[in-house]
Design an enzyme around this catalytic site. Structure first.
Site, PDB file in Angstrom:
ATOM      1  N   HIS A   1       0.818  -1.219   0.000  1.00  0.00           N
ATOM      2  CA  HIS A   1       0.000   0.000   0.000  1.00  0.00           C
ATOM      3  C   HIS A   1       0.854   1.273   0.000  1.00  0.00           C
ATOM      4  CE1 HIS A   1      -3.611  -2.367   1.181  1.00  0.00           C
ATOM      5  NE2 HIS A   1      -2.837  -2.964   2.070  1.00  0.00           N
TER       6      HIS A   1
HETATM    7  O1  RIB Z   1      -4.704   0.350   4.822  1.00  0.00           O
HETATM    8  C1  RIB Z   1      -3.317   0.249   4.651  1.00  0.00           C
HETATM    9  C2  RIB Z   1      -2.606   1.252   5.493  1.00  0.00           C
HETATM   10  O2  RIB Z   1      -2.803   0.950   6.876  1.00  0.00           O
HETATM   11  C3  RIB Z   1      -1.075   1.216   5.296  1.00  0.00           C
HETATM   12  O3  RIB Z   1      -0.565   2.506   5.508  1.00  0.00           O
HETATM   13  C4  RIB Z   1      -0.600   0.300   6.374  1.00  0.00           C
HETATM   14  O4  RIB Z   1       0.745   0.595   6.795  1.00  0.00           O
HETATM   15  C5  RIB Z   1      -1.563   0.635   7.480  1.00  0.00           C
HETATM   16  O5  RIB Z   1      -1.063   1.778   8.138  1.00  0.00           O
END
Ligand code: RIB
Ligand code: CA
Length: 321
Positions: free
Chosen positions: A244
């Site tokens: 992500h």
């Molecule tokens: O939904 C994904 C996010 O939430 C990313 O930033 C992961 O590190 C968590 O913080």
């Protein structure tokens, strides 16, 4: 080379660490400051993890501790996904890098004001620090070129049916950012669910043959996202390791890999079942001016290549030390 000044605000976090890998592998980025906040784990742990990981990859940059709690909501963390320590079960390094004596908000404020050029803020956790900064110091807005945030989703969620984790943890901070008028690139789940590496590709990473790649693969092995396959999930969803946070930097250094549209985005703050949802007005029903470029597509093969190049660069540099 003209370097782009950047501040990184994060909550390491396994994918935050992989984002830092990409960011610090790119010579065109001039990373002025790294700030931490509570999110995946407590601020104590995200700060320690940042110092530890940046020590291991040989970086010398100011790391300033951020806020311990969301602006209004009580903190909810993601130990189930990132592990009790926050970086899976991988021990990177005993920190040599020392925590700044400035708080995250003071460090961001002073760094922005001192910069001749506007600075890009990469945000890969809840927006608590940035929301608070904009509330306390609106005068810094002209010094923020844009905010590249991993968070939210036009459709779906991972912390609730409709809300993505970073937005869910601190929706009030996110709303302060969306209302601020500062340009935003939003890498929500719409794009980050397509920005994954497969288990096979993760094992390919080990073949880069550096201690860094080995540890990175071990850490990502822990991060086999527990979100179960549903009738609505893409095929092989459970087998994919979604990077992500890497998207928030990748879109800056390789924008050609991504596609997005400008939409008006507002936070749902109060819904009993929907609090923390980013309401992306992709049908333009509100008639309001767009306030974010919301990404929806990525060239996955190109993204994986970019990430592997970053791991190779960092891994090789460490061998040369
Ligand atoms: O939904 C994904 C996010 O939430 C990313 O930033 C992961 O590190 C968590 O913080
Ligand atoms: Ca994160």
């Amino acid at each position: 080379m003209n370097k782009t000044p950047v501040i990184i605000d994060c909550d390491p976090g396994i994918d935050d660490a992989m984002m830092l890998t990409l960011a610090f592998s790119r010579p065109e980025l001039d990373i002025k400051l790294v700030t931490t906040e509570a999110g995946n784990v407590s601020t104590d742990k995200t700060t320690y993890n940042t110092l530890s990981f940046l020590t291991y990859i040989g970086q010398d940059v100011e790391v300033a501790r951020g806020l311990e709690q969301p602006i209004f909501r009580s903190l909810e963390i993601a130990e189930d996904i990132h592990g009790e320590g926050g970086l899976g079960n991988v021990k990177w390094a005993d920190p040599i890098l020392q925590e700044s004596d400035r708080t995250a908000i003071t460090a961001m404020y002073e760094t922005l004001l001192a910069s001749d050029d506007p600075i890009i803020i990469v945000a890969t956790g809840p927006l608590t620090n940035i929301g608070a900064l904009l509330l306390a110091h609106p005068e810094v807005k002209p010094k923020i070129k844009l905010i590249s945030w991993m968070g939210g989703a036009a459709v779906g969620g991972n912390m609730s049916t409709t809300a993505e984790f970073n937005a869910y943890v601190d929706p009030h901070a996110a709303e302060l950012v969306f209302r601020s008028g500062v340009p935003i690139i939003m890498s929500g789940l719409d794009v980050t669910h397509k920005a994954y590496i497969t288990r096979e590709e993760m094992e390919e990473l080990r073949k880069l043959g550096t201690p860094f790649a080995e540890k990175a693969a071990d850490m990502m092995k822990f991060y086999t996202f527990t979100q179960s396959q549903t009738p609505f999930s893409p095929p092989h969803f459970e087998e994919q390791i979604r990077l992500h946070d890497v998207c928030a930097v990748a879109v800056l250094v390789a924008p050609e890999l991504f596609k997005g549209n400008d939409y008006y985005v507002e936070m749902e703050l109060e819904g009993r079942l929907t609090a923390g949802t980013t309401i992306v007005d992709y049908t333009h029903k509100t008639g309001k001016e767009p306030n974010a470029n919301v990404l929806h597509s990525v060239d996955r093969e190109g993204f994986v290549k970019l990430f592997f190049e970053a791991c190779t660069t960092i891994g090789q540099k460490l061998l040369e030390k």
